[in-house]
Design a protein around this motif. Structure first.
Motif, PDB file in Angstrom:
ATOM      1  N   GLY A  31       0.863  -1.173   0.141  1.00  0.00           N
ATOM      2  CA  GLY A  31       0.052   0.053   0.014  1.00  0.00           C
ATOM      3  C   GLY A  31       0.790   1.173  -0.059  1.00  0.00           C
ATOM      4  O   GLY A  31       0.368   2.296   0.146  1.00  0.00           O
ATOM      5  N   GLN A  32       1.984   0.951  -0.183  1.00  0.00           N
ATOM      6  CA  GLN A  32       3.123   2.423  -0.111  1.00  0.00           C
ATOM      7  C   GLN A  32       2.545   3.294  -1.357  1.00  0.00           C
ATOM      8  O   GLN A  32       1.952   3.140  -2.323  1.00  0.00           O
ATOM      9  CB  GLN A  32       4.474   2.070  -0.389  1.00  0.00           C
ATOM     10  N   SER A  33       2.844   4.599  -1.050  1.00  0.00           N
ATOM     11  CA  SER A  33       2.597   5.621  -2.132  1.00  0.00           C
ATOM     12  C   SER A  33       3.843   6.468  -2.374  1.00  0.00           C
ATOM     13  O   SER A  33       4.221   7.537  -1.853  1.00  0.00           O
ATOM     14  CB  SER A  33       1.550   6.674  -1.463  1.00  0.00           C
ATOM     15  N   PRO A  34       4.725   5.858  -3.553  1.00  0.00           N
ATOM     16  CA  PRO A  34       5.873   6.417  -3.828  1.00  0.00           C
ATOM     17  C   PRO A  34       5.646   7.818  -4.638  1.00  0.00           C
ATOM     18  O   PRO A  34       6.400   8.640  -4.688  1.00  0.00           O
ATOM     19  CB  PRO A  34       6.545   5.617  -5.063  1.00  0.00           C
ATOM     20  N   GLU A  35       4.316   8.093  -5.192  1.00  0.00           N
ATOM     21  CA  GLU A  35       4.023   9.368  -5.564  1.00  0.00           C
ATOM     22  C   GLU A  35       2.678   9.829  -5.192  1.00  0.00           C
ATOM     23  O   GLU A  35       1.898   9.058  -4.700  1.00  0.00           O
ATOM     24  CB  GLU A  35       3.866   9.443  -7.288  1.00  0.00           C
ATOM     25  N   PRO A  36       2.323  11.052  -5.250  1.00  0.00           N
ATOM     26  CA  PRO A  36       0.987  11.381  -4.757  1.00  0.00           C
ATOM     27  C   PRO A  36      -0.283  10.721  -5.264  1.00  0.00           C
ATOM     28  O   PRO A  36      -0.032  10.548  -6.788  1.00  0.00           O
ATOM     29  CB  PRO A  36       0.784  13.061  -5.177  1.00  0.00           C
ATOM     30  N   ARG A  37      -1.054  10.072  -4.619  1.00  0.00           N
ATOM     31  CA  ARG A  37      -2.270   9.486  -5.063  1.00  0.00           C
ATOM     32  C   ARG A  37      -1.922   8.161  -5.888  1.00  0.00           C
ATOM     33  O   ARG A  37      -2.894   7.655  -6.715  1.00  0.00           O
ATOM     34  CB  ARG A  37      -2.983  10.341  -6.110  1.00  0.00           C
ATOM     35  N   ILE A  38      -0.739   7.692  -5.741  1.00  0.00           N
ATOM     36  CA  ILE A  38      -0.417   6.364  -6.171  1.00  0.00           C
ATOM     37  C   ILE A  38      -0.417   5.273  -5.235  1.00  0.00           C
ATOM     38  O   ILE A  38       0.435   5.684  -4.216  1.00  0.00           O
ATOM     39  CB  ILE A  38       0.946   6.447  -7.004  1.00  0.00           C
ATOM     40  N   GLN A  88      13.126  -6.664 -11.494  1.00  0.00           N
ATOM     41  CA  GLN A  88      13.887  -7.782 -11.320  1.00  0.00           C
ATOM     42  C   GLN A  88      13.175  -8.825 -10.455  1.00  0.00           C
ATOM     43  O   GLN A  88      13.251 -10.110 -10.660  1.00  0.00           O
ATOM     44  CB  GLN A  88      15.266  -7.421 -10.529  1.00  0.00           C
ATOM     45  N   HIS A  89      12.345  -8.283  -9.269  1.00  0.00           N
ATOM     46  CA  HIS A  89      11.649  -9.356  -8.373  1.00  0.00           C
ATOM     47  C   HIS A  89      10.090  -9.590  -8.759  1.00  0.00           C
ATOM     48  O   HIS A  89       9.739 -10.643  -8.339  1.00  0.00           O
ATOM     49  CB  HIS A  89      11.915  -8.571  -6.930  1.00  0.00           C
ATOM     50  N   PHE A  90       9.581  -8.472  -9.423  1.00  0.00           N
ATOM     51  CA  PHE A  90       8.263  -8.585  -9.821  1.00  0.00           C
ATOM     52  C   PHE A  90       8.278  -8.356 -11.338  1.00  0.00           C
ATOM     53  O   PHE A  90       7.854  -7.081 -11.599  1.00  0.00           O
ATOM     54  CB  PHE A  90       7.293  -7.681  -9.010  1.00  0.00           C
ATOM     55  N   PRO A  91       8.449  -9.356 -12.051  1.00  0.00           N
ATOM     56  CA  PRO A  91       8.113  -9.191 -13.570  1.00  0.00           C
ATOM     57  C   PRO A  91       7.106  -8.989 -14.225  1.00  0.00           C
ATOM     58  O   PRO A  91       7.175  -8.910 -15.593  1.00  0.00           O
ATOM     59  CB  PRO A  91       8.886 -10.335 -14.034  1.00  0.00           C
ATOM     60  N   PHE A  92       5.966  -8.987 -13.503  1.00  0.00           N
ATOM     61  CA  PHE A  92       4.736  -8.551 -14.214  1.00  0.00           C
ATOM     62  C   PHE A  92       3.847  -7.417 -13.184  1.00  0.00           C
ATOM     63  O   PHE A  92       4.303  -7.369 -11.975  1.00  0.00           O
ATOM     64  CB  PHE A  92       3.691  -9.890 -14.024  1.00  0.00           C
ATOM     65  N   VAL A  93       2.966  -6.729 -13.854  1.00  0.00           N
ATOM     66  CA  VAL A  93       2.384  -5.899 -13.088  1.00  0.00           C
ATOM     67  C   VAL A  93       0.778  -5.621 -13.707  1.00  0.00           C
ATOM     68  O   VAL A  93       0.722  -5.743 -15.149  1.00  0.00           O
ATOM     69  CB  VAL A  93       3.007  -4.253 -13.333  1.00  0.00           C
ATOM     70  N   SER A  94      -0.274  -5.435 -12.727  1.00  0.00           N
ATOM     71  CA  SER A  94      -1.590  -5.325 -13.235  1.00  0.00           C
ATOM     72  C   SER A  94      -1.874  -4.053 -12.804  1.00  0.00           C
ATOM     73  O   SER A  94      -2.015  -3.462 -11.561  1.00  0.00           O
ATOM     74  CB  SER A  94      -2.358  -6.477 -12.453  1.00  0.00           C
ATOM     75  N   LEU A  95      -2.338  -3.240 -13.767  1.00  0.00           N
ATOM     76  CA  LEU A  95      -2.692  -1.740 -13.371  1.00  0.00           C
ATOM     77  C   LEU A  95      -4.023  -1.602 -13.297  1.00  0.00           C
ATOM     78  O   LEU A  95      -4.598  -2.010 -14.121  1.00  0.00           O
ATOM     79  CB  LEU A  95      -2.053  -0.786 -14.482  1.00  0.00           C
ATOM     80  N   CYS A  96      -4.511  -0.594 -12.384  1.00  0.00           N
ATOM     81  CA  CYS A  96      -5.711  -0.293 -12.204  1.00  0.00           C
ATOM     82  C   CYS A  96      -5.788   1.013 -11.937  1.00  0.00           C
ATOM     83  O   CYS A  96      -5.630   1.420 -10.582  1.00  0.00           O
ATOM     84  CB  CYS A  96      -6.384  -1.279 -10.991  1.00  0.00           C
ATOM     85  N   GLY A  97      -6.117   1.761 -12.782  1.00  0.00           N
ATOM     86  CA  GLY A  97      -6.193   3.532 -12.415  1.00  0.00           C
ATOM     87  C   GLY A  97      -5.013   3.788 -11.828  1.00  0.00           C
ATOM     88  O   GLY A  97      -3.795   3.752 -12.339  1.00  0.00           O
ATOM     89  N   ARG A  98      -5.302   4.346 -10.480  1.00  0.00           N
ATOM     90  CA  ARG A  98      -3.554   4.862  -9.724  1.00  0.00           C
ATOM     91  C   ARG A  98      -3.126   3.795  -9.195  1.00  0.00           C
ATOM     92  O   ARG A  98      -2.072   4.074  -8.354  1.00  0.00           O
ATOM     93  CB  ARG A  98      -4.382   6.074  -8.946  1.00  0.00           C
ATOM     94  N   GLU A  99      -3.528   2.388  -9.258  1.00  0.00           N
ATOM     95  CA  GLU A  99      -2.822   1.444  -8.578  1.00  0.00           C
ATOM     96  C   GLU A  99      -1.874   0.491  -9.113  1.00  0.00           C
ATOM     97  O   GLU A  99      -2.242   0.397 -10.673  1.00  0.00           O
ATOM     98  CB  GLU A  99      -3.982   0.146  -7.794  1.00  0.00           C
ATOM     99  N   ARG A 100      -0.606   0.406  -8.724  1.00  0.00           N
ATOM    100  CA  ARG A 100       0.240  -0.828  -9.229  1.00  0.00           C
ATOM    101  C   ARG A 100       0.198  -1.812  -8.557  1.00  0.00           C
ATOM    102  O   ARG A 100       0.717  -1.916  -7.337  1.00  0.00           O
ATOM    103  CB  ARG A 100       1.540   0.048  -9.667  1.00  0.00           C
ATOM    104  N   ASN A 101      -0.173  -2.853  -9.154  1.00  0.00           N
ATOM    105  CA  ASN A 101      -0.246  -4.189  -8.489  1.00  0.00           C
ATOM    106  C   ASN A 101       0.866  -5.137  -9.194  1.00  0.00           C
ATOM    107  O   ASN A 101       0.655  -5.497 -10.048  1.00  0.00           O
ATOM    108  CB  ASN A 101      -1.419  -4.916  -8.623  1.00  0.00           C
ATOM    109  N   PHE A 102       2.097  -5.254  -8.465  1.00  0.00           N
ATOM    110  CA  PHE A 102       2.987  -6.272  -8.928  1.00  0.00           C
ATOM    111  C   PHE A 102       2.933  -7.432  -8.658  1.00  0.00           C
ATOM    112  O   PHE A 102       2.456  -8.018  -7.555  1.00  0.00           O
ATOM    113  CB  PHE A 102       4.424  -5.572  -8.213  1.00  0.00           C
ATOM    114  N   LEU A 103       3.651  -8.382  -9.653  1.00  0.00           N
ATOM    115  CA  LEU A 103       3.522  -9.804  -9.397  1.00  0.00           C
ATOM    116  C   LEU A 103       4.615 -10.435  -9.640  1.00  0.00           C
ATOM    117  O   LEU A 103       5.420 -10.575 -10.600  1.00  0.00           O
ATOM    118  CB  LEU A 103       2.047 -10.220 -10.417  1.00  0.00           C
ATOM    119  N   ARG A 104       4.931 -11.315  -8.669  1.00  0.00           N
ATOM    120  CA  ARG A 104       5.969 -12.643  -9.004  1.00  0.00           C
ATOM    121  C   ARG A 104       5.472 -13.970  -9.034  1.00  0.00           C
ATOM    122  O   ARG A 104       4.316 -14.004  -8.379  1.00  0.00           O
ATOM    123  CB  ARG A 104       7.103 -12.324  -7.949  1.00  0.00           C
ATOM    124  N   CYS A 105       6.289 -14.753  -9.576  1.00  0.00           N
ATOM    125  CA  CYS A 105       5.319 -16.135  -9.832  1.00  0.00           C
ATOM    126  C   CYS A 105       6.247 -17.163  -9.407  1.00  0.00           C
ATOM    127  O   CYS A 105       7.689 -17.233  -9.506  1.00  0.00           O
ATOM    128  CB  CYS A 105       4.966 -16.352 -11.260  1.00  0.00           C
TER     129      CYS A 105
END
Length: 213
Positions: A31-38, A88-105
């Motif tokens: 749930g971190q916010s590296p940028e405003p509203r992200i 490097q650690h999360f090679p996939f991402v699922s974007l939803c508006g202002r959310e970045r959902n990183f995925l590793r497998c």
């Protein structure tokens, strides 16, 4: 305001832990916010096709995500991570508006979990808990058994790498249909797959994904 279908469930689950999590040299806070509203969240997909928050300590059927609406949204928006964040650690991402959902497998970002009842479109394989909403046409001749691991693979959507893992329970269902060269047993590389009254010669086209590694 745009609402991401199913992501509310994820957000509520994520706030249970605000501690900094470290995986090797990769550090993050759910749930971190590296940028405003992200907001950024981090997930893990196991070899059975179960999705978890990456920092879940005990990963099993009880703790994995089961809401189909959420899973369909997550995997339909999944793509290779070219964001220059956590690649490097999360090679996939699922974007939803202002959310970045990183995925590793554990293996692949697509895990085929069920063979759907055959319809006029022929047999289809569903993946990652999406049922009829996440599926591809079943291609018997394209099944590939990795000789090193014994795991079985099948073509997947190209935007997700073009290859998916067949989960172990489904691979066991398929195992009696594999045929081998004369004198070889099930520890060897199969040559054919018997399906729906037809003997399909295996192309082993998916071997290219492993030859490049």
């Amino acid at each position: 305001m745009r609402v991401c279908v199913g992501m509310t469930v994820t957000r509520l689950s994520c706030w249970r832990t605000l501690a900094l999590f470290s995986r090797g040299h990769c550090m993050y806070t759910q749930g971190q916010s590296p940028e405003p509203r992200i907001r950024e969240y981090f997930y893990y997909l196991d070899h059975q096709g179960q999705l978890f928050l990456d920092d879940t300590k005990v990963k099993n059927f009880v703790t994995c995500f089961k809401d189909q609406q959420f899973l369909v949204f997550f995997f339909k928006h999944l793509k290779a991570n070219h964001s220059n964040r956590y690649q490097q650690h999360f090679p996939f991402v699922s974007l939803c508006g202002r959310e970045r959902n990183f995925l590793r497998c554990d293996d692949q970002p697509v895990v085929f979990t069920n063979l759907l009842p055959e319809t006029g479109q022929g047999a289809r394989l569903s993946y990652c808990g999406g049922g009829t909403k996440l599926n591809v046409a079943f291609q018997p001749s394209s099944l590939f058994m990795n000789p090193d691991s014994g795991r079985v693979y099948h073509p997947a959507p190209e935007q997700l790498g073009g290859i998916g893992l067949v989960r172990s329970a489904l691979a066991i269902e398929f195992s009696p249909h594999f045929h081998y060269s004369a004198g070889q047993d099930s520890s060897a590389q199969p040559t054919h797959f018997q399906w729906a009254g037809q003997r399909h010669r295996l192309t082993n086209e998916l071997f290219r994904h492993f030859a490049l590694k």
